[in-house]
Every structure is written in C-alpha cells, then in structure tokens.
Write a protein that holds these residues in place. Structure first.
Motif, PDB file in Angstrom:
ATOM      1  N   LYS A  25      -9.072  -0.485  -5.397  1.00 20.97           N
ATOM      2  CA  LYS A  25      -9.207   0.077  -3.975  1.00 20.97           C
ATOM      3  C   LYS A  25     -10.534   0.462  -3.830  1.00 20.97           C
ATOM      4  CE  LYS A  25      -7.391   2.465  -0.504  1.00 20.97           C
ATOM      5  NZ  LYS A  25      -6.349   3.316  -0.579  1.00 20.97           N
ATOM      6  N   ASP A  53       1.220   3.577   3.019  1.00 26.30           N
ATOM      7  CA  ASP A  53       0.704   4.859   2.358  1.00 26.30           C
ATOM      8  C   ASP A  53       1.670   5.949   1.933  1.00 26.30           C
ATOM      9  OD1 ASP A  53      -1.807   5.473   1.390  1.00 26.30           O
ATOM     10  OD2 ASP A  53      -2.420   6.484   2.906  1.00 26.30           O
ATOM     11  N   HIS A  59       1.836   4.765  -2.808  1.00 23.64           N
ATOM     12  CA  HIS A  59       1.116   5.606  -3.875  1.00 23.64           C
ATOM     13  C   HIS A  59       2.338   6.201  -4.912  1.00 23.64           C
ATOM     14  CE1 HIS A  59      -2.926   5.291  -2.538  1.00 23.64           C
ATOM     15  NE2 HIS A  59      -2.661   5.377  -1.509  1.00 23.64           N
ATOM     16  N   LEU A  86      -1.921   2.116  -4.642  1.00 21.92           N
ATOM     17  CA  LEU A  86      -2.975   1.582  -4.118  1.00 21.92           C
ATOM     18  C   LEU A  86      -4.163   2.449  -4.543  1.00 21.92           C
ATOM     19  CD1 LEU A  86      -4.253  -1.180  -3.235  1.00 21.92           C
ATOM     20  CD2 LEU A  86      -4.156  -0.401  -0.925  1.00 21.92           C
ATOM     21  N   HIS A 144       0.872  -1.067  -0.080  1.00 17.03           N
ATOM     22  CA  HIS A 144      -0.217   0.015  -0.122  1.00 17.03           C
ATOM     23  C   HIS A 144       0.954   1.220   0.191  1.00 17.03           C
ATOM     24  CE1 HIS A 144      -3.613   2.308   1.825  1.00 17.03           C
ATOM     25  NE2 HIS A 144      -2.871   3.087   0.936  1.00 17.03           N
TER      26      HIS A 144
HETATM   27 ZN   LIG Z   1      -3.496   5.027   0.330  1.00 19.92          ZN
END
Ligand SMILES: [Zn+2]
Length: 452
Positions: free
Chosen positions: A196, A354, A87, A124, A85
């Motif tokens: 997602k 994240d 980006h 994600l 996870h």
């Molecule tokens: Zn995220």
C-alpha cells in the motif's frame, strides 16, 4: 485419565475428518455465481471439504452418495463478500489507538467480518508484523473468521499521510528513494499479499509523496512480484500512479470528473478501481441521516455507546462545524459520478470500504452499506455484486475464490431474499459458508424457509 483424554482427542479428530470427507449438497436456491451471468434457478451446488466440486441445475448434477443434503428452496445464494480495502487492529473500544494492533483485538474483528458475510478481507496497510503470524496461522487452519490478506505496513510520508495514530512499526515513512526501496525489500521478506502507498495531501493539510518515491516503490514491489495499491484523491495523482504501473487505485478520484485519458490508461494497464464511498460518507452520515443511525443491523456491529454518541448534539455540532464536511460531501458526489463513468467505460471496479480504519467505518455492516452506495451511484445490483466478489478476488489476486464454480473455495452466502432485485437483500443472511463450513450470521434472517 490420560488415556481417556487421548481417546477423546482421537475420537474428535476422527469425527472432524469424517465430517470434512462428507460431501454437502445445497439444493433448490437461486444461484448468483459472481460472474455477472443471470442467476440460475433451482440450482445445485456440491461441496467437498473447503471446495466447490459441482454447480448446476437440480436433477442434472450427480449428487455424491452419502452426501448431506441441505434444502435451500426459496433462498438465494451468492459468493461471500471480498473486501479489497479494509483494515484490522486499528480501532479498539470505539477509538483509534496506537496500541490496538493486538491479537486479542484482531481475532474478534475477523470473526465480525465473517459473521456479516465478508469471507475475505485485504487489510490494506498499517499492519504490524504480528499480522503475518495471524495470517499464516489462519492459513494452516488455526484461526476462524474472514480470510486475512495483508498489505503489510505500507509506505506513507514523514509527518503526513496517513494521518492516523499508529505505532512506528505500522507504516514506513521513507524520506528518499533509497529508503523507499529498502522498505519495500524489507516488506517483501514477509511475503505480503500486496503493498500500500499513500499519495494524498489530506485536503491540503500535508505534503504529498514525491513521484520519484512512489515510482521507485512500485518498481521495487513489482521486481518482488508484489501488487501495489495506492490511496489516492486527485485525478492528476491517479494518472501519474497508473502511468507508474500501480495495480489498484484504492479510493475514489474525488477532486474532479475522470477523463478519457485516465480511462484509456486504466483499461490499457488493467488497473483496478476501488471506490470506498464509506470513507467519505461515514464522516457525516451518522450525524445527519437518522435512518442510517437507527439501522437495526448497526448495534450488531458497533457499541450502543458509540451509536448514542453519534446521535448526540456534541457529535452533530462537530460534524456540522467541521470545515472539511462540505468538501467531503462534494468529494463523495464527484466520486459517485466517477464510478458510473468508469464502470460504463469498462474499467475494472473492485470493492472496498476502508472498514476498520476509523470507528465510523464499521467492519461487516459497512460492506452491506457500501453495496447500497454503489447502487445509488448507478451500478445495477448485479454489477455491485460482481465488484464485491469476482472483481475483488481478481484485484487482490485471490484467484481461488470470488465466483461459485467447480474448484473454487466454498465461500458463499445463503440469503432469504434476492439481492439482484434489491441490493439491501444481501443483509438477509440465513447462513454464511466459508471454506466449506457453515457459520451462523450475526443476525439471522432465517424466518422459516418459504413454502416450495
Ligand atoms: Zn485504508
């Protein structure tokens, strides 16, 4: 002139293929294979092209004739980190920007992940269709950096989660079940690696996705053989998502302790859990913990201006006066307890940060920091490593990587110290190997190899 250029091109191509054909043998390291087995001392790992062909103990594995032999005595080898996870293309120049999803911005981010030892990354959600072009070009061998996996745009809620400044073509926001099904069909045509969903009210600020919408999206994705991960916060939503067949919960459950009902359902369905402590901790840690803000590895990953800003009074006051800060701290504490409960109960734990979603979630640096947080939550260093390698590969169905075994991709880190004794030793990067190619890390821990 033309002839000369052509000759040069041919010579270069010849050299490259001769190189790819030459086997490489790394000899003498302590080897952590990613399965959770005890490390193997004095190991040998043999590579051919982008794959591992043999792993064993020195002297017991046949070394191919003409192989390049790399002496790694005193080092520790572990699989490359897999972020299930993260980006790309959301932050530029230290800010979230709706126009950040560009090739010029994404390619250096992939390189940054790789230089920190993150050899694969699942972006994600919040990807523009440009992401597929980059991914497909990279799979043909054209683009360096961490291997990019994509969860497409993802399915959010109109005027609600995810509350990030992105362009309209970066996230679907269906109003109805029919619109959600149509969105999944459209994304399926791009062959995403995952889908997602966002199921959260963001500390009570927004309406949440309706259960009939996420159920329909999950069903349609599964009809198209696409795995689905959900942004989640609340235990009740997690239960509803697991019961609807979600494949991964992409954040910690943070409102209350997890219970036996959830554990039973996740184990029965094989659902993955990706804690992403970075999400919560990054909201305050740079303002409050000078040891983190002054981490010597940080300036390699983020601009000096931003680090300075985080240590300034304005930023510190903003964090201190934000009504959400105490809620986020409580959420992190609950999430940490829940990880330990779920790990002890035998739920599959995968790894994510994240990173790349906000300026404070830092590609590369964040993954090493997240490993520390996993250990702080009660995982052993070995368990933390397994989540970030074997388990993450399984969570995103990248079954050609994640462990160091014959047939797998040659994606691994050579470290100057053993991370099973101190998880911070994952930062002691000497070299990163990705697809069988050696890459210099962003900061090398390569003091001269210790004496044999
Ligand atoms: Zn995220």
């Amino acid at each position: 002139m033309k002839m000369f250029l052509l000759a040069m091109l041919c010579a270069t191509a010849g050299a490259a293929s001769a190189d790819a054909d030459q086997a490489v043998v790394l000899e003498g390291a302590r080897l952590i294979d990613g399965t959770g087995k005890a490390p193997r001392e004095n190991s040998v790992i043999v590579l051919q092209g982008d794959r591992i062909t043999a792993v064993g103990t020195a002297g017991k594995v046949k070394v191919p004739k003409g192989a390049r032999v790399v002496d790694v005595h005193g080092r520790t080898i572990m699989p490359g980190l897999i972020n299930a996870h993260g980006h790309v293309g959301l932050v530029a120049d230290g800010k979230n920007k709706a126009d950040a999803y560009t090739r010029e911005n994404i390619l250096p981010q992939l390189v940054q992940y790789e230089q920190f030892g993150v050899t694969s990354i699942m972006a994600l959600g919040l990807n523009r269709d440009l992401g597929y072009e980059i991914r497909d070009e990279q799979r043909k061998g054209g683009i360096p950096g961490a291997s990019l996996f994509l969860a497409g745009r993802g399915i959010g809620v109109p005027d609600a989660a995810p509350p990030v400044p992105v362009a309209p073509d970066q996230v679907y926001r269906p109003q109805t079940v029919d619109e959600a099904v149509a969105d999944v069909r459209e994304v399926a045509a791009h062959h995403p690696d995952m889908l997602k969903l966002w199921v959260d009210d963001i500390y009570g600020k927004f309406p949440k996705m309706k259960p009939e919408v996420f159920k329909a999206a999950i069903d349609e994705a599964h009809k198209n053989k696409i795995r689905v991960a959900a942004h989640v916060f609340y235990l009740a939503d997690a239960k509803a998502l697991v019961s609807a067949g979600i494949d991964a919960l992409a954040h910690s459950i943070r409102d209350q302790p997890v219970d036996a009902e959830l554990v039973k359902a996740m184990k029965a369905k094989g659902t993955y859990y990706v804690p992403t402590f970075t999400v919560d901790e990054s909201a305050f840690v740079f303002a409050e913990d000078p040891a983190v803000a002054r981490d010597p590895m940080l300036p390699q990953a983020v601009s000096g201006d931003l680090i300075q800003q985080w240590q300034g009074a304005e930023y510190k006051n903003k964090v201190a006066n934000d009504a959400n800060t105490p809620k986020i701290k409580a959420a992190l504490a609950t999430g940490m307890k829940n990880l330990k409960t779920l790990q002890d109960a035998g739920v599959h734990i995968a790894f994510g940060t994240d990173s790349g979603a906000l300026p404070e979630r830092i590609p590369g640096w964040g993954e090493h920091h997240e490993l520390e947080l996993l250990v702080r939550a009660g995982l052993s260093p070995m368990d933390a490593i397994v989540t970030a390698t074997q388990n993450s590969a399984a969570a995103i169905k990248a079954t050609d990587r994640g462990t160091l075994e014959p047939g797998k991709r040659a994606d691994f880190l050579v470290l100057a110290a053993d991370p099973t004794t101190d998880i911070r030793n994952t930062r002691q990067l000497v070299t990163v190997w990705h697809n069988g190619r050696e890459i210099a890390p962003i900061i090398s821990a390569a003091a001269p190899a210790p004496a044999k």
